[in-house]
Design a protein around this motif. Structure first.
Motif, short mmCIF file in Angstrom:
data_model
loop_
_atom_site.label_atom_id
_atom_site.label_comp_id
_atom_site.label_asym_id
_atom_site.label_seq_id
_atom_site.Cartn_x
_atom_site.Cartn_y
_atom_site.Cartn_z
N VAL A 110 0.87 -1.18 0.00
CA VAL A 110 0.00 0.00 0.00
C VAL A 110 0.91 1.23 0.00
O VAL A 110 1.51 1.58 1.01
CB VAL A 110 -0.92 0.01 1.23
CG1 VAL A 110 -1.87 1.21 1.16
CG2 VAL A 110 -1.72 -1.29 1.33
N CYS A 184 -2.28 5.24 -4.09
CA CYS A 184 -3.32 6.14 -3.56
C CYS A 184 -3.16 7.50 -4.25
O CYS A 184 -2.24 8.25 -3.96
CB CYS A 184 -3.19 6.26 -2.06
SG CYS A 184 -3.37 4.69 -1.19
N ASP A 187 -2.80 10.93 -2.44
CA ASP A 187 -1.61 11.11 -1.60
C ASP A 187 -0.84 12.33 -2.11
O ASP A 187 -1.23 12.97 -3.10
CB ASP A 187 -0.75 9.84 -1.69
CG ASP A 187 0.17 9.65 -0.50
OD1 ASP A 187 0.43 10.64 0.22
OD2 ASP A 187 0.61 8.52 -0.28
N LYS A 216 -5.38 1.52 -8.49
CA LYS A 216 -5.30 2.94 -8.13
C LYS A 216 -6.62 3.34 -7.48
O LYS A 216 -7.69 3.01 -7.99
CB LYS A 216 -5.02 3.78 -9.37
CG LYS A 216 -3.68 3.48 -10.02
CD LYS A 216 -3.40 4.37 -11.21
CE LYS A 216 -2.02 4.07 -11.81
NZ LYS A 216 -1.70 4.95 -12.96
N ALA A 219 -7.74 7.95 -2.82
CA ALA A 219 -7.58 7.98 -1.37
C ALA A 219 -6.21 8.57 -1.05
O ALA A 219 -5.32 8.60 -1.90
CB ALA A 219 -7.70 6.58 -0.77
N HIS A 221 -2.89 8.78 1.87
CA HIS A 221 -1.80 7.86 2.20
C HIS A 221 -2.23 6.67 3.05
O HIS A 221 -1.53 5.66 3.09
CB HIS A 221 -0.70 8.64 2.94
CG HIS A 221 0.59 7.92 3.06
ND1 HIS A 221 1.38 7.61 1.97
CD2 HIS A 221 1.27 7.45 4.15
CE1 HIS A 221 2.48 6.99 2.37
NE2 HIS A 221 2.44 6.88 3.68
N PRO A 223 -5.42 4.54 3.24
CA PRO A 223 -6.78 4.11 2.86
C PRO A 223 -7.39 3.11 3.83
O PRO A 223 -8.61 2.97 3.88
CB PRO A 223 -6.57 3.49 1.47
CG PRO A 223 -5.15 3.03 1.46
CD PRO A 223 -4.42 4.08 2.26
N THR A 231 -10.74 -1.21 1.61
CA THR A 231 -9.45 -1.87 1.74
C THR A 231 -9.62 -3.33 2.12
O THR A 231 -8.96 -4.22 1.55
CB THR A 231 -8.58 -1.15 2.78
OG1 THR A 231 -8.48 0.25 2.44
CG2 THR A 231 -7.19 -1.76 2.84
#
Length: 243
Positions: A110, A184, A187, A216, A219, A221, A223, A231
């Motif tokens: 992630v 993400c 981010d 992708k 969201a 950093h 999620p 998630t």
């Protein structure tokens, strides 16, 4: 067939409590998860490298595969370095070749460091700690979360041992274990670009890898906090591909 167990590895400056929402969602679906505390985050005095993190990850996963569990390792941010290093020989295929049950069946990065063996951020080791100021936490970790939630989350942030950033990887687990990478897109722009670069480099022609999915998501950093249900559903879907 028993369900796989998720091992959740937190990023720099965090504790296992950052996974609480995700752990709850996984439990609702009947999945067990284990979130070890990684010593480079919050240690006093600070750790000089990441060897203690690697040892904790190794021991956690070894204990689970010793009970013949299938394992999915989820790495967030910095822990991609230590997780990718710690899993040498613990993949399902390697254990099966020794007539052993259990093993790591999937990796989920992630926005995490996905780097080759021998990677070192810098040869110039620095000691001490690095901290995130509460006023910077939103832009760094929790971009889309409400300020009230962030105010609670920052209470759990820890000083991160600076020396851990300069250790050298000794294994690249994504070359041997089926891997998914989650980018993400909300981010920091530099983090998004860096994550895409790591994936593109790992999948370059001539590079051996087992990265078979790239997702992708809109969201920030973290999620697993802002989109914990989403998630959990992705983790379960990906885990079931490898069981």
């Amino acid at each position: 067939m028993s369900k796989p167990v998720f091992v959740l590895l937190h990023g720099a400056g965090h504790t296992p409590r950052c996974w609480d929402r995700l752990v709850e969602e996984l439990a609702k679906a009947g999945y067990e998860s284990v979130a070890p505390a990684l010593p480079s985050s919050g240690s006093t005095p600070p750790t000089p490298g990441w060897s203690t993190d690697v040892e904790v990850i190794l021991n956690t996963v070894t204990n689970l595969v010793g009970k013949e569990h299938d394992i999915v390792v989820v790495m967030h941010s910095f822990s991609g370095l230590t997780g990718g290093t710690a899993l040498d020989g613990l993949d399902k295929e390697s254990r099966a070749s020794k007539n052993l049950g259990g093993g790591v069946v999937r990796l989920i990065y992630v926005v995490a460091f996905l780097v080759p063996k021998g990677f070192q951020h810098s040869p110039h080791v620095q000691v001490g700690i690095v901290t995130v100021r509460p006023e910077d936490a939103k832009s760094m970790f929790y971009q889309e979360l409400d300020d009230g939630i962030i105010a609670e989350l920052v209470k759990d942030l820890q000083p991160q041992s600076f020396g851990a950033f300069w250790s050298k990887t000794t294994h690249a687990a994504w070359r041997h274990i089926p891997t998914i990478y989650i980018i993400c897109e909300a981010d920091r722009p530099t983090t998004v670009a860096a994550a895409q670069y790591l994936v593109d480099s790992a999948k370059a022609p001539g590079v051996s890898h087992k990265i078979d999915n790239l997702i992708k998501v809109d969201a920030g950093h973290s999620p697993f906090i802002s989109k914990s249900w989403w998630t959990a559903s992705i983790l379960i879907e990906e885990a079931n591909k490898s069981v």
